[in-house]
Motif scaffolding. Structure first.
Motif, PDB file in Angstrom:
ATOM      1  N   HIS A  14       0.859  -1.184   0.000  1.00  0.00           N
ATOM      2  CA  HIS A  14       0.000   0.000   0.000  1.00  0.00           C
ATOM      3  C   HIS A  14       0.897   1.237   0.000  1.00  0.00           C
ATOM      4  CE1 HIS A  14      -3.054   2.903   1.102  1.00  0.00           C
ATOM      5  NE2 HIS A  14      -3.993   1.962   1.032  1.00  0.00           N
ATOM      6  N   PRO A  15       0.572   2.270  -0.796  1.00  0.00           N
ATOM      7  CA  PRO A  15       1.405   3.487  -0.824  1.00  0.00           C
ATOM      8  C   PRO A  15       1.578   4.154   0.534  1.00  0.00           C
ATOM      9  CG  PRO A  15      -0.090   3.458  -2.698  1.00  0.00           C
ATOM     10  CD  PRO A  15      -0.488   2.306  -1.822  1.00  0.00           C
ATOM     11  N   SER A  16       0.678   3.893   1.469  1.00  0.00           N
ATOM     12  CA  SER A  16       0.821   4.457   2.810  1.00  0.00           C
ATOM     13  C   SER A  16       2.022   3.877   3.543  1.00  0.00           C
ATOM     14  CB  SER A  16      -0.448   4.191   3.639  1.00  0.00           C
ATOM     15  OG  SER A  16      -0.580   2.806   3.930  1.00  0.00           O
ATOM     16  N   GLY A  17       2.458   2.683   3.110  1.00  0.00           N
ATOM     17  CA  GLY A  17       3.599   2.021   3.729  1.00  0.00           C
ATOM     18  C   GLY A  17       3.257   1.151   4.912  1.00  0.00           C
ATOM     19  N   ASN A  18       1.978   1.098   5.287  1.00  0.00           N
ATOM     20  CA  ASN A  18       1.596   0.363   6.492  1.00  0.00           C
ATOM     21  C   ASN A  18       0.948  -0.987   6.223  1.00  0.00           C
ATOM     22  OD1 ASN A  18       2.470   2.459   8.178  1.00  0.00           O
ATOM     23  ND2 ASN A  18       0.509   3.516   8.016  1.00  0.00           N
ATOM     24  N   GLN A  19       0.591  -1.260   4.976  1.00  0.00           N
ATOM     25  CA  GLN A  19      -0.118  -2.496   4.675  1.00  0.00           C
ATOM     26  C   GLN A  19       0.482  -3.197   3.457  1.00  0.00           C
ATOM     27  OE1 GLN A  19      -4.287  -1.409   4.279  1.00  0.00           O
ATOM     28  NE2 GLN A  19      -4.651  -1.661   6.471  1.00  0.00           N
ATOM     29  N   LEU A  20       0.286  -4.511   3.439  1.00  0.00           N
ATOM     30  CA  LEU A  20       0.725  -5.350   2.337  1.00  0.00           C
ATOM     31  C   LEU A  20      -0.433  -6.237   1.921  1.00  0.00           C
ATOM     32  CD1 LEU A  20       2.935  -6.671   0.492  1.00  0.00           C
ATOM     33  CD2 LEU A  20       3.423  -8.201   2.419  1.00  0.00           C
ATOM     34  N   ASP A  34      -2.661 -11.643  -2.439  1.00  0.00           N
ATOM     35  CA  ASP A  34      -3.927 -12.187  -2.907  1.00  0.00           C
ATOM     36  C   ASP A  34      -5.057 -11.391  -2.263  1.00  0.00           C
ATOM     37  OD1 ASP A  34      -2.689 -14.016  -4.567  1.00  0.00           O
ATOM     38  OD2 ASP A  34      -2.597 -15.551  -3.030  1.00  0.00           O
ATOM     39  N   SER A  35      -5.988 -12.034  -1.572  1.00  0.00           N
ATOM     40  CA  SER A  35      -7.121 -11.308  -0.983  1.00  0.00           C
ATOM     41  C   SER A  35      -6.879 -10.910   0.472  1.00  0.00           C
ATOM     42  CB  SER A  35      -8.388 -12.167  -1.064  1.00  0.00           C
ATOM     43  OG  SER A  35      -8.204 -13.402  -0.395  1.00  0.00           O
ATOM     44  N   ALA A  36      -5.694 -11.191   1.000  1.00  0.00           N
ATOM     45  CA  ALA A  36      -5.385 -10.886   2.402  1.00  0.00           C
ATOM     46  C   ALA A  36      -4.699  -9.532   2.526  1.00  0.00           C
ATOM     47  CB  ALA A  36      -4.497 -11.972   2.997  1.00  0.00           C
ATOM     48  N   VAL A  37      -5.119  -8.742   3.517  1.00  0.00           N
ATOM     49  CA  VAL A  37      -4.509  -7.447   3.818  1.00  0.00           C
ATOM     50  C   VAL A  37      -3.787  -7.575   5.155  1.00  0.00           C
ATOM     51  CG1 VAL A  37      -4.895  -4.988   4.194  1.00  0.00           C
ATOM     52  CG2 VAL A  37      -6.378  -6.252   2.608  1.00  0.00           C
ATOM     53  N   TRP A  38      -2.469  -7.336   5.149  1.00  0.00           N
ATOM     54  CA  TRP A  38      -1.642  -7.499   6.350  1.00  0.00           C
ATOM     55  C   TRP A  38      -1.139  -6.147   6.845  1.00  0.00           C
ATOM     56  CZ3 TRP A  38      -1.280 -12.417   8.274  1.00  0.00           C
ATOM     57  CH2 TRP A  38      -1.587 -13.473   7.397  1.00  0.00           C
ATOM     58  N   ASP A  39      -1.065  -5.990   8.161  1.00  0.00           N
ATOM     59  CA  ASP A  39      -0.475  -4.806   8.776  1.00  0.00           C
ATOM     60  C   ASP A  39       1.031  -5.033   8.893  1.00  0.00           C
ATOM     61  OD1 ASP A  39       0.503  -2.860  10.683  1.00  0.00           O
ATOM     62  OD2 ASP A  39      -1.574  -2.522  11.267  1.00  0.00           O
ATOM     63  N   LEU A  40       1.827  -4.186   8.262  1.00  0.00           N
ATOM     64  CA  LEU A  40       3.278  -4.372   8.253  1.00  0.00           C
ATOM     65  C   LEU A  40       3.914  -4.033   9.598  1.00  0.00           C
ATOM     66  CD1 LEU A  40       4.132  -2.958   4.726  1.00  0.00           C
ATOM     67  CD2 LEU A  40       4.335  -5.325   5.476  1.00  0.00           C
ATOM     68  N   ARG A  41       3.211  -3.289  10.427  1.00  0.00           N
ATOM     69  CA  ARG A  41       3.768  -2.926  11.736  1.00  0.00           C
ATOM     70  C   ARG A  41       3.630  -4.068  12.743  1.00  0.00           C
ATOM     71  NH1 ARG A  41       0.025   2.277  11.606  1.00  0.00           N
ATOM     72  NH2 ARG A  41      -1.283   0.564  10.862  1.00  0.00           N
ATOM     73  N   THR A  42       2.490  -4.757  12.676  1.00  0.00           N
ATOM     74  CA  THR A  42       2.228  -5.842  13.634  1.00  0.00           C
ATOM     75  C   THR A  42       2.348  -7.220  12.999  1.00  0.00           C
ATOM     76  OG1 THR A  42      -0.145  -5.853  13.151  1.00  0.00           O
ATOM     77  CG2 THR A  42       0.633  -4.337  14.870  1.00  0.00           C
TER      78      THR A  42
END
Length: 276
Positions: free
Chosen positions: A178-184, A187-195
């Motif tokens: 994600h351009p915000s830098g906080n999410q990846l 496929d259909s899963a959205v992950w928080d890169l911080r946690t």
């Protein structure tokens, strides 16, 4: 493997040249402001990549650097590096001199990072402790160019260290930062890169390629099934989703044929779709 350069205002062909003997798989211009009209990165269906300098010779396409066994190459956001990957079959890098203590992991993805100006491989990364998660997976930089993802695994470029392996919740392995830098997105899963925790699963992203707007407030998703799977009439569309909630922003954009690639310009004013 022919490249055509168009004038986007009148759609006239400016020039044409042959880039690869095989069919083209991708084309990208450098994101660096001073290099946009000079450097062109292409790849073919047989995993060969070429970096063309369009201004170096009198004939367009005459000057290039070749990267062999390079799947789905892309520029870093700063434009100074190129990243690609390939599948290697064995833990043995030195012929028959493999130590008996090395555990066979099967085929795995090897990531290569190249210097744009010299074409030399700067960094090579692969997880020798584990085989691949997805048979096909492209490597991508995050917004800082310090972290990369490939095969559902997160790497630190500066330390060459494997940071994390995300759970496999899909079958394709399509990943986008994600351009915000906080999410990846994988496929259909959205992950928080911080946690490193799962935020949500978005069914609309299943088996889709994704392209974000430059601000990250919207994303464009289009189905791109794996080779051999069925293409349905309902897949002739591009869905526009909210970049925060991942809900639909209006109705999908209908297409006459199936989308194969999509890009949005840096002002978010124009979108280009190629289809077949």
């Amino acid at each position: 493997g022919q490249v055509r350069i168009y004038n986007m205002w009148n759609t006239e062909i400016v020039t044409t040249f042959s880039a690869h003997e095989a069919a083209l798989a991708s084309v990208a211009t450098s994101p660096a402001e001073g290099q946009k009209n000079r450097l062109l990165l292409t790849s073919s269906t047989v995993f060969q990549a070429k970096l063309f300098d369009l201004t170096k010779t009198s004939s367009v396409g005459g000057s290039y650097t070749t990267f062999s066994a390079c799947y789905s190459p892309s520029f870093s956001h700063s434009g100074d590096r190129i990243i690609g990957s390939k599948v290697i079959e064995s833990d043995d890098r030195n012929g028959s001199n493999q130590s008996s203590s090395v555990r066979e992991t099967g085929p795995r993805h090897q990531i290569s990072i190249y210097d744009v100006e010299t074409g030399v491989e700067m960094i090579s990364l692969d997880d020798t402790s584990n085989g691949y998660t997805y048979p096909i997976s492209s490597a991508k930089f995050d917004v800082t160019d310090n972290v990369i993802v490939c095969d559902g695994k997160l790497w630190d470029v500066r330390t060459k260290r494997l940071l994390y392996r995300f759970d496999k919740l899909g079958n394709m392995g399509h990943a986008s930062f994600h351009p915000s830098g906080n999410q990846l997105l994988i496929d259909s899963a959205v992950w928080d890169l911080r946690t490193r925790k799962l935020v949500q699963v978005v069914p609309a992203l299943d088996r889709c390629e994704v392209e974000f707007s430059s601000l990250g407030d919207a994303l464009f998703a289009y189905p791109r099934p794996a080779t051999g799977s069925m293409l349905r009439e309902a897949q002739k569309e591009v869905r526009i989703l909210h970049g925060g909630t991942y809900g639909d922003l209006g109705k999908p954009l209908p297409l006459e044929r199936f989308a194969t690639d999509l890009c949005v310009d840096n002002t978010d004013g124009y979108m280009l779709v190629t289809d077949h």
